[in-house]
Write a protein that holds these residues in place. Structure first.
Motif, PDB file in Angstrom:
ATOM      1  N   GLY A   1       0.823  -1.201   0.000  1.00 32.00           N
ATOM      2  CA  GLY A   1       0.000   0.000   0.000  1.00 32.00           C
ATOM      3  C   GLY A   1       0.854   1.246   0.000  1.00 32.00           C
ATOM      4  N   VAL A   2       0.334   2.312  -0.588  1.00 36.09           N
ATOM      5  CA  VAL A   2       1.001   3.617  -0.591  1.00 36.09           C
ATOM      6  C   VAL A   2      -0.013   4.661  -0.145  1.00 36.09           C
ATOM      7  CG1 VAL A   2       2.144   5.389  -1.972  1.00 36.09           C
ATOM      8  CG2 VAL A   2       2.590   2.988  -2.453  1.00 36.09           C
ATOM      9  N   ALA A   3       0.411   5.550   0.735  1.00 36.35           N
ATOM     10  CA  ALA A   3      -0.471   6.625   1.182  1.00 36.35           C
ATOM     11  C   ALA A   3       0.335   7.898   1.379  1.00 36.35           C
ATOM     12  CB  ALA A   3      -1.169   6.248   2.483  1.00 36.35           C
ATOM     13  N   VAL A   4      -0.252   9.019   0.965  1.00 39.77           N
ATOM     14  CA  VAL A   4       0.311  10.347   1.231  1.00 39.77           C
ATOM     15  C   VAL A   4      -0.441  10.886   2.445  1.00 39.77           C
ATOM     16  CG1 VAL A   4       0.796  12.639   0.307  1.00 39.77           C
ATOM     17  CG2 VAL A   4       0.733  10.659  -1.230  1.00 39.77           C
ATOM     18  N   THR A   5       0.225  10.961   3.583  1.00 38.32           N
ATOM     19  CA  THR A   5      -0.493  11.271   4.826  1.00 38.32           C
ATOM     20  C   THR A   5      -0.233  12.680   5.349  1.00 38.32           C
ATOM     21  OG1 THR A   5       1.256  10.352   6.250  1.00 38.32           O
ATOM     22  CG2 THR A   5      -0.455   8.844   5.485  1.00 38.32           C
TER      23      THR A   5
ATOM     24  N   HIS B   1      -8.064   0.308   9.897  1.00 37.64           N
ATOM     25  CA  HIS B   1      -8.185  -0.804  10.821  1.00 37.64           C
ATOM     26  C   HIS B   1      -8.445  -2.129  10.117  1.00 37.64           C
ATOM     27  CE1 HIS B   1      -8.225   1.880  14.326  1.00 37.64           C
ATOM     28  NE2 HIS B   1      -8.911   2.689  13.552  1.00 37.64           N
ATOM     29  N   THR B   2      -8.900  -2.083   8.896  1.00 39.17           N
ATOM     30  CA  THR B   2      -9.221  -3.304   8.169  1.00 39.17           C
ATOM     31  C   THR B   2      -8.471  -3.418   6.845  1.00 39.17           C
ATOM     32  OG1 THR B   2     -11.131  -2.192   7.170  1.00 39.17           O
ATOM     33  CG2 THR B   2     -11.526  -3.454   9.179  1.00 39.17           C
ATOM     34  N   LEU B   3      -7.606  -2.477   6.542  1.00 34.44           N
ATOM     35  CA  LEU B   3      -6.849  -2.486   5.289  1.00 34.44           C
ATOM     36  C   LEU B   3      -5.996  -3.749   5.209  1.00 34.44           C
ATOM     37  CD1 LEU B   3      -5.920  -0.872   2.753  1.00 34.44           C
ATOM     38  CD2 LEU B   3      -4.079   0.040   4.190  1.00 34.44           C
ATOM     39  N   THR B   4      -6.110  -4.465   4.099  1.00 37.56           N
ATOM     40  CA  THR B   4      -5.370  -5.712   3.915  1.00 37.56           C
ATOM     41  C   THR B   4      -4.188  -5.472   2.984  1.00 37.56           C
ATOM     42  OG1 THR B   4      -7.405  -6.985   4.197  1.00 37.56           O
ATOM     43  CG2 THR B   4      -5.533  -8.121   3.205  1.00 37.56           C
ATOM     44  N   VAL B   5      -3.024  -5.260   3.582  1.00 39.59           N
ATOM     45  CA  VAL B   5      -1.776  -5.108   2.831  1.00 39.59           C
ATOM     46  C   VAL B   5      -0.680  -5.812   3.610  1.00 39.59           C
ATOM     47  CG1 VAL B   5      -2.364  -2.919   1.697  1.00 39.59           C
ATOM     48  CG2 VAL B   5      -1.263  -2.891   3.943  1.00 39.59           C
TER      49      VAL B   5
ATOM     50  N   LYS C   1       3.852  15.271  11.847  1.00 44.03           N
ATOM     51  CA  LYS C   1       3.825  15.122  13.300  1.00 44.03           C
ATOM     52  C   LYS C   1       2.445  14.634  13.730  1.00 44.03           C
ATOM     53  CE  LYS C   1       4.449  17.838  17.539  1.00 44.03           C
ATOM     54  NZ  LYS C   1       4.714  19.200  18.078  1.00 44.03           N
ATOM     55  N   ASP C   2       2.422  13.718  14.725  1.00 42.60           N
ATOM     56  CA  ASP C   2       1.171  13.190  15.267  1.00 42.60           C
ATOM     57  C   ASP C   2       0.289  12.596  14.170  1.00 42.60           C
ATOM     58  OD1 ASP C   2       1.902  14.037  17.844  1.00 42.60           O
ATOM     59  OD2 ASP C   2       1.072  16.037  17.482  1.00 42.60           O
ATOM     60  N   ASP C   3       0.896  11.832  13.283  1.00 36.92           N
ATOM     61  CA  ASP C   3       0.179  11.229  12.161  1.00 36.92           C
ATOM     62  C   ASP C   3      -0.742  10.114  12.668  1.00 36.92           C
ATOM     63  OD1 ASP C   3      -0.678  10.074   9.839  1.00 36.92           O
ATOM     64  OD2 ASP C   3       1.317   9.777   8.971  1.00 36.92           O
ATOM     65  N   PRO C   4      -2.070  10.288  12.623  1.00 34.09           N
ATOM     66  CA  PRO C   4      -2.959   9.251  13.131  1.00 34.09           C
ATOM     67  C   PRO C   4      -2.931   7.982  12.285  1.00 34.09           C
ATOM     68  CG  PRO C   4      -4.223  10.976  12.052  1.00 34.09           C
ATOM     69  CD  PRO C   4      -2.812  11.466  12.122  1.00 34.09           C
ATOM     70  N   VAL C   5      -2.670   8.125  10.993  1.00 32.96           N
ATOM     71  CA  VAL C   5      -2.575   6.954  10.130  1.00 32.96           C
ATOM     72  C   VAL C   5      -1.371   6.110  10.525  1.00 32.96           C
ATOM     73  CG1 VAL C   5      -2.224   6.181   7.759  1.00 32.96           C
ATOM     74  CG2 VAL C   5      -3.754   8.104   8.239  1.00 32.96           C
ATOM     75  N   LEU C   6      -0.258   6.769  10.798  1.00 35.94           N
ATOM     76  CA  LEU C   6       0.935   6.044  11.229  1.00 35.94           C
ATOM     77  C   LEU C   6       0.671   5.290  12.531  1.00 35.94           C
ATOM     78  CD1 LEU C   6       3.921   5.320  11.154  1.00 35.94           C
ATOM     79  CD2 LEU C   6       4.440   7.563  12.134  1.00 35.94           C
ATOM     80  N   ARG C   7      -0.023   5.912  13.480  1.00 35.51           N
ATOM     81  CA  ARG C   7      -0.326   5.243  14.741  1.00 35.51           C
ATOM     82  C   ARG C   7      -1.164   3.993  14.503  1.00 35.51           C
ATOM     83  NH1 ARG C   7      -1.394  10.502  16.681  1.00 35.51           N
ATOM     84  NH2 ARG C   7      -3.639  10.083  16.611  1.00 35.51           N
ATOM     85  N   ALA C   8      -2.149   4.095  13.622  1.00 39.13           N
ATOM     86  CA  ALA C   8      -3.012   2.946  13.349  1.00 39.13           C
ATOM     87  C   ALA C   8      -2.229   1.805  12.709  1.00 39.13           C
ATOM     88  CB  ALA C   8      -4.174   3.371  12.450  1.00 39.13           C
ATOM     89  N   LEU C   9      -1.345   2.127  11.767  1.00 38.87           N
ATOM     90  CA  LEU C   9      -0.560   1.096  11.091  1.00 38.87           C
ATOM     91  C   LEU C   9       0.447   0.457  12.036  1.00 38.87           C
ATOM     92  CD1 LEU C   9       0.041   2.892   7.674  1.00 38.87           C
ATOM     93  CD2 LEU C   9      -1.557   1.020   8.145  1.00 38.87           C
ATOM     94  N   ARG C  10       1.059   1.261  12.885  1.00 36.45           N
ATOM     95  CA  ARG C  10       2.007   0.698  13.861  1.00 36.45           C
ATOM     96  C   ARG C  10       1.295  -0.243  14.825  1.00 36.45           C
ATOM     97  NH1 ARG C  10       7.043   2.885  13.358  1.00 36.45           N
ATOM     98  NH2 ARG C  10       7.389   5.134  13.187  1.00 36.45           N
ATOM     99  N   ALA C  11       0.106   0.137  15.252  1.00 34.23           N
ATOM    100  CA  ALA C  11      -0.631  -0.698  16.194  1.00 34.23           C
ATOM    101  C   ALA C  11      -0.965  -2.056  15.593  1.00 34.23           C
ATOM    102  CB  ALA C  11      -1.910   0.009  16.633  1.00 34.23           C
ATOM    103  N   ARG C  12      -1.145  -2.092  14.292  1.00 39.32           N
ATOM    104  CA  ARG C  12      -1.448  -3.353  13.625  1.00 39.32           C
ATOM    105  C   ARG C  12      -0.196  -4.137  13.262  1.00 39.32           C
ATOM    106  NH1 ARG C  12      -5.231  -2.784   8.685  1.00 39.32           N
ATOM    107  NH2 ARG C  12      -5.036  -5.048   8.869  1.00 39.32           N
ATOM    108  N   GLY C  13       0.958  -3.560  13.478  1.00 38.12           N
ATOM    109  CA  GLY C  13       2.199  -4.261  13.191  1.00 38.12           C
ATOM    110  C   GLY C  13       2.518  -4.395  11.719  1.00 38.12           C
ATOM    111  N   ILE C  14       1.984  -3.522  10.886  1.00 43.39           N
ATOM    112  CA  ILE C  14       2.238  -3.589   9.446  1.00 43.39           C
ATOM    113  C   ILE C  14       3.619  -3.009   9.145  1.00 43.39           C
ATOM    114  CG2 ILE C  14       1.510  -2.704   7.192  1.00 43.39           C
ATOM    115  CD1 ILE C  14      -1.352  -2.825   8.165  1.00 43.39           C
TER     116      ILE C  14
END
Length: 342
Positions: free
Chosen positions: A63-67, A114-118, A128-141
């Motif tokens: 996956g690629v995202a511009v956050t 929370h459900t992205l399959t990559v 700074k304080d990127d919420p997308v980064l926090r979500a991805l880190r929590a999922r261990g991606i």
């Protein structure tokens, strides 16, 4: 060891498993506050983070995202930098046997993360304080970054240019063309790129006894009205703009104020747009080599996923930027006359 289950999330959020399913999949009729709370609980528990190890040559999806402005409706594909980077990223992913999913800018932390399959993610310009980064880190991606992450961890890998060295090179180039009051046109985002360029500019001004002047880039200011006060007062004689549309904004504002380029005003723009070279006069540009950044980043991400390939060492993988001087920033030194607003 298995990770948290749907029932675990339901218990922690004090809702039914059906509510958890609806919240994570974006279905059902739920209050926004409920959907948000369930997703936050799922992220905190690391729901969906643990996946079975990959086997050699199975391929998968990246996956690629511009956050930088995650959740905002802007079309980053209109920007030549992102267009070239994503084209090269797609080609590199395919060469390694992976599909590539490009997420729209409107995908903020409250939507599909929370459900992205990559299997792995490439994040561009994480702020700074990127919420997308926090979500991805929590999922261990597994992650690789384009641009140094502000909230980085020791194991992080990122690909970037040396923005300090590039900024100083541009400022030396402008000074050699007799620029005395150089404006930096930046400061729009809160990612490392903006911070590093601004810091290098202010340090260079301090070293050379010059007063820094930073104008905030506005992507919607197509006519360059943000320059009106400075240009009307003849308070600068050079502009270094670090976003692609900035060069066009400077050209529009200079024409409105009767400033000739390069006689009255020097200009350098960071851009991958070939149209700048065809302008009259041709505009000096800095290329950040986004295609090389993409190839390097995707290859590093694939290495992190492979059970047989050594992972890349943590830290920065640097791609040199290149200044292309053209007539817009080349001027013979002046020995008389002033441009100081008096």
């Amino acid at each position: 060891m298995s990770g948290p289950t749907l029932a675990d999330v339901a218990r922690a959020a004090e809702v039914s498993t059906a509510t958890v399913s609806h919240a994570l999949n974006g279905t059902g009729r739920l209050a926004d506050a409920t959907r948000r709370r369930v997703r936050e609980v799922a992220t905190a528990l690391g729901y969906g983070a643990r996946r079975p190890p990959r086997t050699p040559r199975t391929g998968g999806t990246l996956g690629v995202a511009v956050t930088t402005y995650a959740g905002s409706a802007w079309n980053f594909l209109e920007v030549p930098y992102f267009a070239r980077l994503l084209t090269a990223a797609t080609a590199t992913a395919h060469a390694h046997g992976y599909a590539l999913t490009i997420l729209p800018a409107t995908c903020g932390a409250e939507t599909s993360w929370h459900t992205l399959t990559v299997d792995g993610m490439l994040l561009l310009d994480s702020p700074k304080d990127d919420p997308v980064l926090r979500a991805l880190r929590a999922r261990g991606i597994p992650l690789v970054f384009d641009g140094r992450p502000i909230a980085r961890r020791p194991e992080d890998v990122w690909v970037d240019n040396d923005h300090t060295a590039t900024t100083r090179e541009v400022l030396r180039h402008l000074a050699a063309s007799d620029a005395r009051r150089i404006v930096l046109h930046a400061g729009h985002g809160d990612e490392h790129y903006t911070r590093a360029v601004t810091r290098a500019y202010e340090q260079w001004c301090h070293e050379h006894g010059r007063t820094p002047l930073v104008l905030t880039f506005d992507p919607y200011d197509t006519s360059g009205h943000g320059f009106d006060a400075v240009f009307a007062a003849r308070a600068c004689d050079a502009v270094y703009t670090v976003y692609d549309p900035g060069g066009r904004q400077v050209l529009a504002a200079a024409a409105r104020h009767g400033l000739r380029i390069p006689d009255d005003l020097l200009l350098v723009c960071v851009s991958e747009d070939q149209a700048y070279a065809e302008n009259d006069p041709p505009v000096s540009t800095v290329t950040l080599h986004p295609a090389t950044i993409a190839e390097t980043a995707v290859t590093a991400l694939v290495s992190r996923l492979s059970p047989t390939t050594p992972p890349p060492p943590p830290g920065a993988l640097t791609v040199p930027a290149v200044l292309h001087p053209r007539r817009s920033s080349l001027r013979r030194p002046r020995h008389s006359g002033h441009l100081d607003g008096r």
